[in-house]
Motif scaffolding. Structure first.
Motif, PDB file in Angstrom:
ATOM      1  N   SER A 136       1.027   4.183  11.577  1.00 44.56           N
ATOM      2  CA  SER A 136       1.452   3.073  12.434  1.00 44.56           C
ATOM      3  C   SER A 136       1.479   1.763  11.655  1.00 44.56           C
ATOM      4  O   SER A 136       2.426   0.977  11.776  1.00 44.56           O
ATOM      5  N   LEU A 137       0.455   1.524  10.851  1.00 40.05           N
ATOM      6  CA  LEU A 137       0.402   0.288  10.070  1.00 40.05           C
ATOM      7  C   LEU A 137       1.490   0.267   8.996  1.00 40.05           C
ATOM      8  O   LEU A 137       2.093  -0.782   8.731  1.00 40.05           O
ATOM      9  N   ALA A 138       1.739   1.420   8.374  1.00 43.73           N
ATOM     10  CA  ALA A 138       2.819   1.480   7.386  1.00 43.73           C
ATOM     11  C   ALA A 138       4.167   1.234   8.053  1.00 43.73           C
ATOM     12  O   ALA A 138       5.035   0.542   7.499  1.00 43.73           O
ATOM     13  N   GLY A 139       4.352   1.787   9.248  1.00 41.92           N
ATOM     14  CA  GLY A 139       5.592   1.537   9.974  1.00 41.92           C
ATOM     15  C   GLY A 139       5.752   0.078  10.331  1.00 41.92           C
ATOM     16  O   GLY A 139       6.845  -0.484  10.231  1.00 41.92           O
ATOM     17  N   LEU A 140       4.645  -0.566  10.739  1.00 40.18           N
ATOM     18  CA  LEU A 140       4.698  -1.994  11.053  1.00 40.18           C
ATOM     19  C   LEU A 140       5.051  -2.804   9.807  1.00 40.18           C
ATOM     20  O   LEU A 140       5.870  -3.734   9.862  1.00 40.18           O
ATOM     21  N   LEU A 175       7.472   1.315  -0.868  1.00 40.54           N
ATOM     22  CA  LEU A 175       6.378   1.473   0.087  1.00 40.54           C
ATOM     23  C   LEU A 175       5.883   2.916   0.105  1.00 40.54           C
ATOM     24  O   LEU A 175       4.669   3.180   0.072  1.00 40.54           O
ATOM     25  N   LEU A 176       6.819   3.859   0.131  1.00 36.95           N
ATOM     26  CA  LEU A 176       6.434   5.278   0.108  1.00 36.95           C
ATOM     27  C   LEU A 176       5.783   5.648  -1.214  1.00 36.95           C
ATOM     28  O   LEU A 176       4.796   6.386  -1.246  1.00 36.95           O
ATOM     29  N   ALA A 197       3.145  -0.449  -6.584  1.00 38.24           N
ATOM     30  CA  ALA A 197       3.247   1.013  -6.630  1.00 38.24           C
ATOM     31  C   ALA A 197       3.090   1.533  -8.055  1.00 38.24           C
ATOM     32  O   ALA A 197       2.386   2.529  -8.296  1.00 38.24           O
ATOM     33  N   VAL A 198       3.711   0.865  -9.014  1.00 39.30           N
ATOM     34  CA  VAL A 198       3.677   1.338 -10.398  1.00 39.30           C
ATOM     35  C   VAL A 198       2.268   1.222 -10.980  1.00 39.30           C
ATOM     36  O   VAL A 198       1.802   2.112 -11.702  1.00 39.30           O
ATOM     37  N   THR A 199       1.565   0.141 -10.660  1.00 42.65           N
ATOM     38  CA  THR A 199       0.214  -0.043 -11.193  1.00 42.65           C
ATOM     39  C   THR A 199      -0.736   1.019 -10.657  1.00 42.65           C
ATOM     40  O   THR A 199      -1.547   1.577 -11.402  1.00 42.65           O
TER      41      THR A 199
END
Length: 308
Positions: free
Chosen positions: A26-30, A101-102, A150-152
């Motif tokens: 839910s938080l990722a969707g927000l 994000l994914l 994401a890369v780090t």
């Protein structure tokens, strides 16, 4: 087959902690809703959109610092933004940001798995990350921090992977490419990753993969060095407009581009000040980076007593 394996793994982890999984998703969707917005942020309109639109309209990018002081700045992020835009012939920032994000969530999940966390804590890690106000804000722009986060984390997970799961030479080459991408996004991201390189050197000091170090260094240079090379050749300053008092490029005054906030300094109160006086440090409202630095202060103390 891989998709079926992923689906089975997803169902297994959700079943292990359904409430925590629901909160994290839910938080990722927000947070992802920022990717739906049109491009409105100042840096994007003034600079980042230039490369994708020039490639789409003209088929080339004008390496001309007379029109834009940042024209030769590290451009890996803008090149990546240009790829989907060229494919669909329209701005596609949101799709790429969703991919980051994914990727960031997947890297955090792998990192927490390698640290031995139980499923509920893995989901809690994702929830804490997705709840950061800056994550949602970055989804609405073209800043390099979206990719660099994401890369780090992926680089940290690669360092932590047990020796038997990745061939040493491949680990070094993959790490070099990730580090090169960080350098290609912004110099600061590469500087921030230096402790990870030091950790990797110590953790894998007995590895046989060091024979691939020259190849890895060359890969990192090729992956992250193009913008710096062009800036040095064209403008005489590989970091234009930074440090121009040293390089003396004719395309910028003989002064260093700087922001007084960069000199705020470090002290023991920094986590508190960044959390509650955020506007002193970056373009954000107070509290804009979230409160995890303070909220998890007790966890830091616990971690100091648990060497694992």
């Amino acid at each position: 087959r891989d998709l079926r394996t992923m689906e089975a793994g997803w169902r297994e982890q959700v079943a292990a902690a359904p409430l925590a999984a629901a909160l994290a998703v839910s938080l990722a969707g927000l947070a992802s809703t920022g990717s739906w917005l049109p491009t409105l942020q100042h840096d994007d309109l003034a600079f980042h959109l230039g490369l994708p639109w020039q490639l789409q309209l003209e088929g080339r990018y004008a390496l001309d610092p007379t029109h834009q002081a940042w024209a030769l700045a590290a451009w890996a992020g803008d090149v990546l933004q240009a790829v989907p835009q060229i494919l669909v012939r329209a701005e596609s920032r949101g799709a790429l940001n969703l991919l980051w994000l994914l990727a960031g969530g997947a890297a955090l999940w792998r990192l927490s798995t390698l640290l031995g966390m139980v499923p509920v804590l893995r989901w809690a890690t994702l929830a804490a990350w997705a709840s950061l106000p800056l994550v949602g804000a970055l989804m609405g722009g073209m800043q390099t921090e979206t990719a660099a986060s994401a890369v780090t984390v992926a680089l940290a997970a690669l360092v932590l992977e047990p020796s038997g799961t990745v061939r040493p030479g491949r680990r070094l080459l993959a790490g070099a490419l990730l580090f090169g991408l960080l350098a290609g996004l912004k110099p600061l991201h590469a500087i921030a990753a230096l402790p990870l390189l030091a950790w990797a050197a110590w953790r894998h000091r007995r590895s046989s993969g060091w024979r691939a170090l020259p190849l890895g260094a060359a890969a990192a240079l090729l992956a992250g060095g193009s913008s710096y090379a062009y800036a040095w050749i064209i403008a005489g300053n590989p970091l234009l407009p930074l440090f121009n008092s040293h390089f003396g490029s004719p395309f910028y005054p003989d002064a260093d581009f700087e922001d007084p906030r960069w000199h705020a300094g470090f002290d023991l109160g920094l986590p508190w000040d960044m959390s509650f006086h955020t506007s002193r440090y970056l373009e954000a409202w107070d509290g804009g980076i979230g409160f995890v630095l303070v909220a998890l202060a007790g966890a830091w103390l616990v971690a100091l007593g648990l060497p694992r």
